[in-house]
Design an enzyme around this catalytic site. Structure first.
Site, PDB file in Angstrom:
ATOM      1  N   ASP A 145      -0.456   2.695   0.983  1.00  0.00           N
ATOM      2  CA  ASP A 145      -1.197   3.060  -0.226  1.00  0.00           C
ATOM      3  C   ASP A 145      -2.672   3.209   0.123  1.00  0.00           C
ATOM      4  OD1 ASP A 145      -1.574   3.785  -2.851  1.00  0.00           O
ATOM      5  OD2 ASP A 145      -0.889   1.893  -3.721  1.00  0.00           O
ATOM      6  N   ASP A 146      -3.403   3.869  -0.781  1.00  0.00           N
ATOM      7  CA  ASP A 146      -4.833   4.058  -0.517  1.00  0.00           C
ATOM      8  C   ASP A 146      -5.589   2.742  -0.615  1.00  0.00           C
ATOM      9  OD1 ASP A 146      -4.401   3.944  -3.268  1.00  0.00           O
ATOM     10  OD2 ASP A 146      -5.559   5.751  -3.746  1.00  0.00           O
ATOM     11  N   ASP A 196      -5.980  -3.426  -5.305  1.00  0.00           N
ATOM     12  CA  ASP A 196      -7.038  -3.962  -6.166  1.00  0.00           C
ATOM     13  C   ASP A 196      -6.586  -5.337  -6.671  1.00  0.00           C
ATOM     14  OD1 ASP A 196      -8.694  -4.531  -8.435  1.00  0.00           O
ATOM     15  OD2 ASP A 196      -9.226  -2.437  -8.616  1.00  0.00           O
TER      16      ASP A 196
HETATM   17  O1  LIG Z   1      -3.676  -3.349  -6.901  1.00  0.00           O
HETATM   18  P1  LIG Z   1      -3.598  -2.683  -8.255  1.00  0.00           P
HETATM   19  O2  LIG Z   1      -4.557  -3.299  -9.248  1.00  0.00           O
HETATM   20  O3  LIG Z   1      -2.211  -2.599  -8.792  1.00  0.00           O
HETATM   21  O4  LIG Z   1      -4.159  -1.194  -8.096  1.00  0.00           O
HETATM   22  C1  LIG Z   1      -3.927  -0.374  -6.981  1.00  0.00           C
HETATM   23  C2  LIG Z   1      -3.242   0.911  -7.352  1.00  0.00           C
HETATM   24  O5  LIG Z   1      -4.025   1.631  -8.335  1.00  0.00           O
HETATM   25  C3  LIG Z   1      -4.151   2.994  -7.938  1.00  0.00           C
HETATM   26  O6  LIG Z   1      -3.028   3.759  -8.339  1.00  0.00           O
HETATM   27  P2  LIG Z   1      -2.873   4.363  -9.824  1.00  0.00           P
HETATM   28  O7  LIG Z   1      -1.953   3.463 -10.610  1.00  0.00           O
HETATM   29  O8  LIG Z   1      -4.220   4.600 -10.408  1.00  0.00           O
HETATM   30  O9  LIG Z   1      -2.121   5.730  -9.623  1.00  0.00           O
HETATM   31  P3  LIG Z   1      -2.432   6.955  -8.634  1.00  0.00           P
HETATM   32  O10 LIG Z   1      -2.186   6.467  -7.237  1.00  0.00           O
HETATM   33  O11 LIG Z   1      -1.480   7.999  -9.057  1.00  0.00           O
HETATM   34  O12 LIG Z   1      -3.876   7.365  -8.832  1.00  0.00           O
HETATM   35  C4  LIG Z   1      -4.186   2.905  -6.426  1.00  0.00           C
HETATM   36  O13 LIG Z   1      -3.801   4.150  -5.844  1.00  0.00           O
HETATM   37  C5  LIG Z   1      -3.170   1.830  -6.125  1.00  0.00           C
HETATM   38  O14 LIG Z   1      -1.855   2.366  -6.028  1.00  0.00           O
HETATM   39  N1  LIG Z   2      -9.653   5.336  -7.478  1.00  0.00           N
HETATM   40  C1  LIG Z   2      -9.421   4.025  -7.673  1.00  0.00           C
HETATM   41  N2  LIG Z   2      -8.267   3.633  -8.227  1.00  0.00           N
HETATM   42  C2  LIG Z   2      -8.103   2.301  -8.395  1.00  0.00           C
HETATM   43  N3  LIG Z   2      -7.061   1.627  -8.942  1.00  0.00           N
HETATM   44  C3  LIG Z   2      -7.371   0.311  -8.907  1.00  0.00           C
HETATM   45  N4  LIG Z   2      -8.580   0.111  -8.370  1.00  0.00           N
HETATM   46  C4  LIG Z   2      -9.059   1.343  -8.037  1.00  0.00           C
HETATM   47  C5  LIG Z   2     -10.278   1.786  -7.453  1.00  0.00           C
HETATM   48  O1  LIG Z   2     -11.184   1.028  -7.087  1.00  0.00           O
HETATM   49  N5  LIG Z   2     -10.402   3.149  -7.291  1.00  0.00           N
HETATM   50 MG   LIG Z   3      -1.806   4.486  -6.625  1.00  0.00          MG
END
Ligand SMILES: O=P(O)(O)OC[C@H]1O[C@H](OP(=O)(O)OP(=O)(O)O)[C@H](O)[C@@H]1O
Ligand SMILES: Nc1nc2[nH]cnc2c(=O)[nH]1
Ligand SMILES: [Mg+2]
Length: 167
Positions: free
Chosen positions: A102-103, A106
């Site tokens: 994952d990117d 958080d």
């Molecule tokens: O540790 P956490 O608090 O659970 O947050 C982390 C997740 O939040 C974001 O995804 P998002 O749900 O925004 O979806 P996306 O990847 O489609 O942007 C990010 O890419 C992680 O997958």
């Molecule tokens: N882009 C982005 N997505 C998130 N989802 C939870 N935390 C983050 C953050 O710091 N950046």
């Molecule tokens: Mg995500």
């Protein structure tokens, strides 16, 4: 759900920086899989994990790439994470030899849910915040909990006024 620090700081990541950091992640994972050091498959957590997973799978020459789709944020506001699409469970099994990418982590809630599906998988993220760090096996860069990370796919170049204004 807002037991969270406000995001006072911004950490802006360019494509170039993301590419370098995802490569650094791949190099850390190199040779650490259970099968003579190799990994069997990569599972990207969509959508944010897709670009890093592509770079990691390219660097480590992994051809089996699948996705798990988890949604938990609407821009910066968090809700209960839900799985929208699962990976091929015949491919991933209990996660042994599988790299989940994952990117960022958080709060760690997304990874908690994903790990419950693939308990033996190795979890890798490019960026990590302290609250969710324990959910990650390998990451590259840590940022503080009150930082919001802005990814290149969420940004555009735009004009900025000169610091001292114009005449
Ligand atoms: O540790 P956490 O608090 O659970 O947050 C982390 C997740 O939040 C974001 O995804 P998002 O749900 O925004 O979806 P996306 O990847 O489609 O942007 C990010 O890419 C992680 O997958
Ligand atoms: N882009 C982005 N997505 C998130 N989802 C939870 N935390 C983050 C953050 O710091 N950046
Ligand atoms: Mg995500």
């Amino acid at each position: 759900m807002n037991d969270r620090l406000p995001h006072e700081k911004g950490f802006h990541v360019s494509w170039d920086q993301l590419h370098r950091d995802a490569r650094a992640l791949a190099w850390r994972l190199q040779g650490r899989g259970p099968d003579d050091g190799a990994w069997r498959a990569v599972v990207a957590i969509t959508r944010g994990g897709m670009a890093p997973a592509m770079i990691v799978s390219r660097e480590l020459n992994i051809r089996h790439v699948d996705t798990i789709s988890v949604k938990s944020y609407d821009h910066q506001s968090q809700s209960e994470p839900r799985i929208i699409k699962s990976p091929d469970m015949e491919l991933v099994g209990d996660g042994e030899g599988v790299l989940i990418v994952d990117d960022l982590v958080d709060t760690g809630r997304t990874l908690e849910l994903v790990r419950a599906h693939m308990p033996k998988a190795h979890v890798a993220t490019v960026y990590a915040k302290p609250q969710g760090r324990a959910q990650v096996d390998t990451y590259v860069t840590e940022v503080s909990q009150d930082t919001w990370i802005f990814f290149p796919w969420d940004m555009a170049l735009q004009y900025v006024k000169p610091y001292r204004g114009t005449d």
